[in-house]
Design an enzyme around this catalytic site. Structure first.
Site, short mmCIF file in Angstrom:
data_model
loop_
_atom_site.label_atom_id
_atom_site.label_comp_id
_atom_site.label_asym_id
_atom_site.label_seq_id
_atom_site.Cartn_x
_atom_site.Cartn_y
_atom_site.Cartn_z
N ASN A 85 0.87 -1.17 0.00
CA ASN A 85 0.00 0.00 0.00
C ASN A 85 0.91 1.22 0.00
O ASN A 85 1.46 1.60 1.03
CB ASN A 85 -0.88 -0.06 1.26
CG ASN A 85 -1.82 1.12 1.37
OD1 ASN A 85 -1.71 2.08 0.61
ND2 ASN A 85 -2.73 1.05 2.32
N ARG A 123 -2.30 -1.73 -3.74
CA ARG A 123 -3.39 -0.76 -3.68
C ARG A 123 -3.07 0.34 -4.68
O ARG A 123 -1.98 0.92 -4.65
CB ARG A 123 -3.48 -0.16 -2.28
CG ARG A 123 -4.52 0.91 -2.19
CD ARG A 123 -4.53 1.55 -0.83
NE ARG A 123 -5.56 2.57 -0.75
CZ ARG A 123 -5.48 3.65 0.02
NH1 ARG A 123 -4.44 3.84 0.79
NH2 ARG A 123 -6.44 4.53 0.02
N ARG A 141 -6.77 18.44 3.96
CA ARG A 141 -7.58 18.77 2.77
C ARG A 141 -8.90 19.37 3.22
O ARG A 141 -9.49 18.91 4.18
CB ARG A 141 -7.84 17.52 1.93
CG ARG A 141 -6.60 16.94 1.29
CD ARG A 141 -6.88 15.59 0.66
NE ARG A 141 -6.21 14.54 1.38
CZ ARG A 141 -6.47 13.23 1.26
NH1 ARG A 141 -7.41 12.82 0.42
NH2 ARG A 141 -5.84 12.33 1.97
N GLY A 181 -8.63 5.65 11.35
CA GLY A 181 -7.98 6.20 12.55
C GLY A 181 -8.89 6.91 13.53
O GLY A 181 -8.96 6.53 14.70
N ARG A 186 -6.53 14.55 17.74
CA ARG A 186 -6.19 14.40 19.16
C ARG A 186 -5.63 15.70 19.72
O ARG A 186 -5.97 16.10 20.83
CB ARG A 186 -5.15 13.28 19.35
CG ARG A 186 -5.74 11.91 19.20
CD ARG A 186 -4.67 10.86 19.11
NE ARG A 186 -3.96 10.93 17.84
CZ ARG A 186 -3.14 9.99 17.39
NH1 ARG A 186 -2.88 8.95 18.13
NH2 ARG A 186 -2.55 10.11 16.21
N GLY A 192 -12.32 7.20 13.28
CA GLY A 192 -13.54 6.41 13.49
C GLY A 192 -13.33 5.26 14.46
O GLY A 192 -14.21 4.95 15.27
N GLU A 239 -7.73 -2.91 4.83
CA GLU A 239 -7.62 -2.85 3.37
C GLU A 239 -6.67 -3.92 2.83
O GLU A 239 -6.89 -4.49 1.77
CB GLU A 239 -7.15 -1.45 2.95
CG GLU A 239 -8.23 -0.39 3.12
CD GLU A 239 -7.72 0.94 3.60
OE1 GLU A 239 -6.93 0.96 4.58
OE2 GLU A 239 -8.10 1.97 3.02
N GLY A 245 -10.22 8.94 8.62
CA GLY A 245 -8.80 8.86 8.94
C GLY A 245 -8.19 10.21 8.63
O GLY A 245 -8.87 11.24 8.69
N ASP A 257 -3.99 16.72 13.44
CA ASP A 257 -4.36 15.54 14.22
C ASP A 257 -5.46 15.92 15.20
O ASP A 257 -5.27 16.79 16.06
CB ASP A 257 -3.13 15.01 14.97
CG ASP A 257 -3.39 13.61 15.53
OD1 ASP A 257 -4.50 13.37 16.06
OD2 ASP A 257 -2.47 12.77 15.45
N HIS A 308 -11.53 5.22 -1.12
CA HIS A 308 -11.55 4.34 0.06
C HIS A 308 -12.36 3.07 -0.19
O HIS A 308 -12.91 2.46 0.73
CB HIS A 308 -12.10 5.07 1.31
CG HIS A 308 -11.25 6.21 1.77
ND1 HIS A 308 -11.76 7.46 2.08
CD2 HIS A 308 -9.92 6.29 1.98
CE1 HIS A 308 -10.79 8.26 2.47
NE2 HIS A 308 -9.65 7.57 2.41
P1 ADP Z 1 -4.59 7.28 6.82
O1 ADP Z 1 -4.57 5.78 6.57
O2 ADP Z 1 -5.60 8.02 6.01
O3 ADP Z 1 -3.25 7.94 6.87
P2 ADP Z 1 -5.58 6.59 9.43
O4 ADP Z 1 -6.85 5.89 9.12
O5 ADP Z 1 -4.44 5.81 9.97
O6 ADP Z 1 -5.14 7.52 8.25
O7 ADP Z 1 -5.92 7.76 10.46
C1 ADP Z 1 -4.93 8.62 10.90
C2 ADP Z 1 -5.59 9.68 11.79
O8 ADP Z 1 -6.35 9.02 12.80
C3 ADP Z 1 -4.58 10.53 12.53
O9 ADP Z 1 -4.29 11.68 11.79
C4 ADP Z 1 -5.29 10.88 13.80
O10 ADP Z 1 -5.92 12.13 13.64
C5 ADP Z 1 -6.38 9.86 13.96
N1 ADP Z 1 -6.18 9.01 15.14
C6 ADP Z 1 -5.36 7.97 15.29
N2 ADP Z 1 -5.46 7.48 16.55
C7 ADP Z 1 -6.36 8.25 17.19
C8 ADP Z 1 -6.87 8.30 18.52
N3 ADP Z 1 -6.49 7.43 19.45
N4 ADP Z 1 -7.79 9.25 18.80
C9 ADP Z 1 -8.16 10.11 17.87
N5 ADP Z 1 -7.72 10.14 16.63
C10 ADP Z 1 -6.82 9.23 16.29
#
Ligand code: ADP
Length: 391
Positions: free
Chosen positions: A12, A88, A236, A323, A280, A325, A374, A205, A278, A176
């Site tokens: 991926n 992917r 974005r 992430g 968080r 979700g 995925e 994510g 992020d 996705h």
């Molecule tokens: P991608 O595959 O699109 O890079 P992910 O599905 O791994 O992304 O999601 C990454 C995002 O998930 C991070 O930028 C963060 O904001 C969020 N994330 C990851 N862990 C947590 C958490 N414990 N609480 C809140 N958000 C989180």
């Protein structure tokens, strides 16, 4: 080498990361190893989990260089007896509506589509081509994030622009798709009666979109022509009046590459908060713009779920994945609070736990947390397309 040692290698490739996993040739078997190279182009870092774990800094200027590092490892994902590679590929354009065995004609087709996914398709193509050269004779399967959405009805597949542009490929593709395909399958097992109905899935994510599933088939998505559309994301903006882009060009004189960088890297949660991409960090901050960015994300996620319920003519369930979700209980709670009028009643303890059903037994509608996978979908698709003479 014994049959048990043969593997399917799933890749991926992103613009700054290369995730990988190696699976035995048995459907649904756990991976032999998995991992990722992150921070490619900067401080690259390789992490492998499996029989021989590894956690080390490496040098990799681009994903192709990261692939070369992996190929040189004697106990990495690209070692052993490889039966096939599964890749992917974000954008399959109008015609690549299912996973395919890669040949020169398919490569040319993916290459022609690359301008539609400038961040994602080119690095995936580089890695695919590099592996074909380095491991000649081993088949490659390309799995497209757009393919799952190719059955959308015309009203969801079109923009209100002249037909000639639609014929040239200017369509609402949706992305996705590998994640939604996984969730559709998981829902069938976990909640078959709801999976047979109308389900909104939120892949939230750092890239984020939502999908309307009717009986497991995608009928609409929040993402359109590119992965810039729909929900606000880490960097974005999501849906943006096209007049804003004209204004940036006409009034501020921004050249097109500046506009592109702006739209992909400087907007969304990062742009609005001025603090972080992020969620968080934003949830932990008292800064007014951080709070606004969180509320904007929640508002637009709930609003999009409502819009997709209209696309489906109703809603039976909602799934959170990716992430945010999967991991952010406060965001899930706030989204479902905005959808309470529709019939979602949260079970707070279940939401804090964050697996499976998170709505109360008395809730009219059901919400779930299901981790997406995925790589598993790519392994399945690759196994299914392995040529008969290469079991
Ligand atoms: P991608 O595959 O699109 O890079 P992910 O599905 O791994 O992304 O999601 C990454 C995002 O998930 C991070 O930028 C963060 O904001 C969020 N994330 C990851 N862990 C947590 C958490 N414990 N609480 C809140 N958000 C989180």
């Amino acid at each position: 080498m014994s049959e048990a040692d043969r593997r399917i290698v799933v890749l991926n490739t992103g613009s700054s990361s290369l995730k990988f996993a190696a699976y035995p040739l048995r459907p649904e078997a756990p991976p032999l190893l998995s991992g990722a190279v992150d921070g490619i182009g900067g401080q690259a870092h390789l992490k492998i989990t499996g029989k021989t774990p590894r956690d080390s800094a490496i040098t990799a200027a681009d994903p192709h260089a990261a692939m070369q590092v992996l190929a040189d490892l004697s106990d990495g994902p690209l070692s052993g007896d490889i039966a096939a590679f599964g890749h992917r590929v974000v954008h399959g354009g109008p015609d690549l509506d299912r996973s395919v065995l890669v040949d020169d004609a398919i490569l040319a087709q993916i290459e022609a589509i690359s301008p539609l996914a400038p961040l994602h398709n080119p690095p995936a193509l580089d890695v695919l081509k590099g592996l074909r050269k380095r491991f000649p004779g081993i088949p490659h399967v390309a799995c497209f994030d757009t393919a799952f959405h190719r059955g959308h009805p015309a009203v969801a597949d079109r923009f209100a622009i002249p037909d000639a542009l639609y014929q040239e490929g200017v369509r609402r593709y949706g992305f996705h798709g590998l994640s939604y395909q996984y969730i559709a399958g998981a829902m069938k097992t976990q909640a078959p009666e709801i999976a047979a109905g109308k389900v909104v899935v939120g892949h939230l994510g750092s890239g984020a979109s939502m999908c309307a599933l009717v009986n497991g088939h995608s009928i609409d998505s929040s993402m359109g022509f590119t992965a810039l559309d729909g929900l606000p994301m880490g960097t974005r903006s999501g849906s943006l009046d096209s007049g804003v882009i004209l204004w940036l060009q006409q009034q501020k004189g921004w050249p097109v590459d500046r506009v592109e960088k702006f739209l992909y890297h400087d907007c969304g949660l990062k742009g609005l908060s001025g603090l972080s991409n992020d969620i968080r960090d934003l949830l932990a901050s008292d800064a007014p713009l951080a709070k606004l960015a969180v509320e904007y994300f929640v508002y637009h996620t709930a609003r999009t779920a409502g819009a997709l319920a209209v696309s489906m003519g109703g809603i039976d369930g909602l799934v959170f994945t990716a992430g945010i979700g999967e991991h952010s209980a406060p965001i899930r709670a706030r989204v479902l609070d905005r959808l309470r009028w529709l019939g979602f009643a949260l079970d707070n303890a279940a939401n804090e736990q964050g697996t499976g059903r998170i709505t109360a037994a008395s809730s009219r509608l059901t919400a779930f947390v299901i981790p997406t996978y995925e790589e598993r979908v790519i392994a399945r698709e690759t196994l299914a397309l392995l040529p008969a003479d290469r079991p």
